[in-house]
Design a protein around this motif. Structure first.
Motif, PDB file in Angstrom:
ATOM      1  N   LYS A   1       0.980  -1.189  -0.244  1.00  0.00           N
ATOM      2  CA  LYS A   1       0.116  -0.087  -0.024  1.00  0.00           C
ATOM      3  C   LYS A   1       0.796   1.002   0.021  1.00  0.00           C
ATOM      4  O   LYS A   1       0.635   2.343  -0.767  1.00  0.00           O
TER       5      LYS A   1
ATOM      6  N   ASN B   1       1.024   4.171  -2.730  1.00  0.00           N
ATOM      7  CA  ASN B   1       0.537   5.618  -2.548  1.00  0.00           C
ATOM      8  C   ASN B   1       1.668   6.488  -2.942  1.00  0.00           C
ATOM      9  O   ASN B   1       1.539   7.570  -3.132  1.00  0.00           O
TER      10      ASN B   1
ATOM     11  N   ILE C   1      -3.545   2.670  -4.953  1.00  0.00           N
ATOM     12  CA  ILE C   1      -3.737   1.103  -5.291  1.00  0.00           C
ATOM     13  C   ILE C   1      -5.052   0.810  -6.075  1.00  0.00           C
ATOM     14  O   ILE C   1      -5.913   1.602  -5.907  1.00  0.00           O
ATOM     15  N   ARG C   2      -4.845  -0.175  -6.943  1.00  0.00           N
ATOM     16  CA  ARG C   2      -6.064  -0.494  -7.525  1.00  0.00           C
ATOM     17  C   ARG C   2      -6.798  -1.808  -6.708  1.00  0.00           C
ATOM     18  O   ARG C   2      -6.210  -2.877  -6.555  1.00  0.00           O
ATOM     19  N   LYS C   3      -7.986  -1.394  -6.423  1.00  0.00           N
ATOM     20  CA  LYS C   3      -8.660  -2.368  -5.919  1.00  0.00           C
ATOM     21  C   LYS C   3      -9.356  -3.518  -6.849  1.00  0.00           C
ATOM     22  O   LYS C   3      -9.622  -3.091  -8.014  1.00  0.00           O
TER      23      LYS C   3
ATOM     24  N   GLU D   1      -7.843  -4.769  -1.930  1.00  0.00           N
ATOM     25  CA  GLU D   1      -6.942  -4.018  -2.101  1.00  0.00           C
ATOM     26  C   GLU D   1      -5.363  -4.585  -2.224  1.00  0.00           C
ATOM     27  O   GLU D   1      -4.825  -4.966  -3.219  1.00  0.00           O
ATOM     28  N   GLU D   2      -5.047  -4.984  -0.982  1.00  0.00           N
ATOM     29  CA  GLU D   2      -3.889  -5.848  -0.995  1.00  0.00           C
ATOM     30  C   GLU D   2      -4.279  -7.483  -0.747  1.00  0.00           C
ATOM     31  O   GLU D   2      -5.616  -7.418  -0.281  1.00  0.00           O
TER      32      GLU D   2
ATOM     33  N   GLY E   1      -0.488  -6.653  -4.697  1.00  0.00           N
ATOM     34  CA  GLY E   1      -1.261  -5.544  -4.758  1.00  0.00           C
ATOM     35  C   GLY E   1      -1.218  -4.930  -6.160  1.00  0.00           C
ATOM     36  O   GLY E   1      -0.145  -5.437  -6.908  1.00  0.00           O
TER      37      GLY E   1
END
Ligand SMILES: [Zn+2]
Length: 427
Positions: free
Chosen positions: A195, A199, A204-206, A211-212, A397
């Motif tokens: 994350k 950042n 991040i791309r969900k 997310e992770e 992620g």
């Protein structure tokens, strides 16, 4: 840990660059308007022999930089500049202001425009200038690699250097753009690393898996990644139209068993080989659309993802846009003409065999973050044996290319303005 700065970045970051940009030396400018197609030809002297730059009249009128046409704060064309846009507008008069190194135009609708020579040169329509702009500001050309090149192309960066220094961040992102893979070392053994990296770039791309996501052995696994069996080469989430494009895999704990090795291969390089040596199979894999699918549930949310696309996706210029491959996520529904099915299987089997011949293997250590282009690389892992005190734990992620390219351009602009620096850590 820092590797050699690439040629472009070195040029960008050298003090000479800002000096060069501070002022163009005064040049004699000559202009001609070609009447039949309203092309403005501009020549700089003393480069008498150089070809004239060409600018279509309609394009110049559209890109007028005056206050009425252009909004300086948003660096964009004002929408009302097109309310009565006349495609038949003509250049009535051109004058050169050599002291300001600018060209003034009076148009047939009486509007007046001024363009600086430097602004025009940056937008030169010659093929060389366009290519330079595309490489430097749109996307750099990727360089494809085979198994034998891996040690040479794999750049390694210290995690904290990436977090603290903009020039190192740029080198890492450039390595991802050009070679499709790069390794970060010495990151903390902390669940938030992926994350924090996202950042540092943007966000991040969900996905369906959150997310992770944690990749570790789960006896009740509903996804193949969560088993300890070997995971053959694949790309992540081929069933998304907007496939997450850059993958980070952070090793928190590594299996001490013999297995758990990473495998990776450059899918664009395999496509190159196929294109040259097996053109009929290349055609099949780049034309036949496969149904990619993932049905299940994660964190109590049910999903049913589908996307139809070939294994090798080409753009309008025949360049590679994306590779899709995943044995478990290829649907049994195959919505193509029945006579295309068997040839596709033959082609796909050859593609997979070639990928396995070129795959490289290595075992990450705790603190490593393997980063790669998920539109290009196929990756996997060998099987492993976990016991209670011997656990492999990877946190993954994604970040999208749009976000990565955007960050890179922001950093380049700052570098050109002399503002690249070491920065505070983005938590
Ligand atoms: Zn204007």
């Amino acid at each position: 840990m820092r590797t050699i700065t690439s040629c472009f970045l070195r040029k960008l970051l050298s003090p000479k660059q800002s000096f060069r940009l501070q002022g163009l030396s005064l040049r004699h400018i000559s202009t001609t308007v070609r009447e039949h197609d309203q092309m403005l030809l501009i020549k700089e002297h003393p480069q008498q022999s150089a070809k004239a730059m060409q600018f279509p009249g309609i394009w110049l009128r559209d890109n007028c930089q005056c206050e009425q046409c252009f909004h300086r704060d948003s660096l964009s064309r004002k929408p009302n500049s097109w309310t009565n846009f006349d495609t038949k507008v003509k250049v009535q008069n051109v004058t050169v202001d050599e002291s300001r190194q600018a060209v003034n135009i009076v148009w047939s609708d009486r509007h007046r425009s001024t363009f600086s020579l430097s602004w025009l040169k940056e937008r030169d329509f010659s093929s060389e200038a366009r290519e330079r702009y595309m490489n430097e500001w749109y996307r750099p050309q990727s360089k494809h690699w085979g198994k034998a090149d891996f040690d040479k192309i794999l750049k390694k960066f210290d995690y904290w250097d990436v977090m603290r220094s903009d020039p190192v961040l740029m080198e890492w992102l450039e390595a991802l753009m050009i070679h499709g893979v790069a390794m970060l070392k010495n990151s903390p053994l902390d669940i938030g690393v992926v994350k924090s990296l996202a950042n540092r770039i943007g966000f991040i791309r969900k996905t369906t898996y959150g997310e992770e996501f944690s990749v570790r052995f789960r006896p009740d696994a509903k996804n193949y990644s969560y088993l300890s069996e070997p995971l053959p080469l694949h790309t992540d989430l081929p069933y998304y139209e907007y496939k997450p494009s850059v993958t980070f895999l952070h090793t928190l704990e590594q299996s001490r068993s013999k297995g758990g090795w990473n495998t990776i291969v450059d899918g664009f390089n395999i496509a190159d080989q196929l294109r040259v040596h097996q053109p009929q199979h290349f055609k099949s894999l780049s034309e036949v659309r496969v149904n990619w699918c993932d049905i299940g549930e994660d964190a109590d949310k049910a999903f049913h993802n589908m996307w139809r696309a070939p294994v090798i996706n080409l753009d309008e210029n025949g360049k590679y846009a994306r590779i899709n491959h995943s044995v478990p996520q290829r649907d049994s529904h195959f919505s193509i003409d029945v006579d295309k099915v068997t040839p596709w299987y033959e082609a796909n089997a050859i593609f997979v065999r070639m990928a396995h011949e070129q795959e490289v293997t290595f075992k990450t250590e705790p603190g490593d973050v393997l980063s790669f282009n998920n539109l290009r690389m196929l990756h996997g892992r060998t099987g492993y044996d976990d016991s209670e005190r011997n656990v492999r734990h990877i946190v993954g992620g994604f970040v999208d290319w749009d976000i990565v390219y955007s960050k890179m351009r922001v950093l380049k602009r700052a570098a050109l303005a002399g503002r690249v620096e070491n920065v505070a850590i983005h938590a």
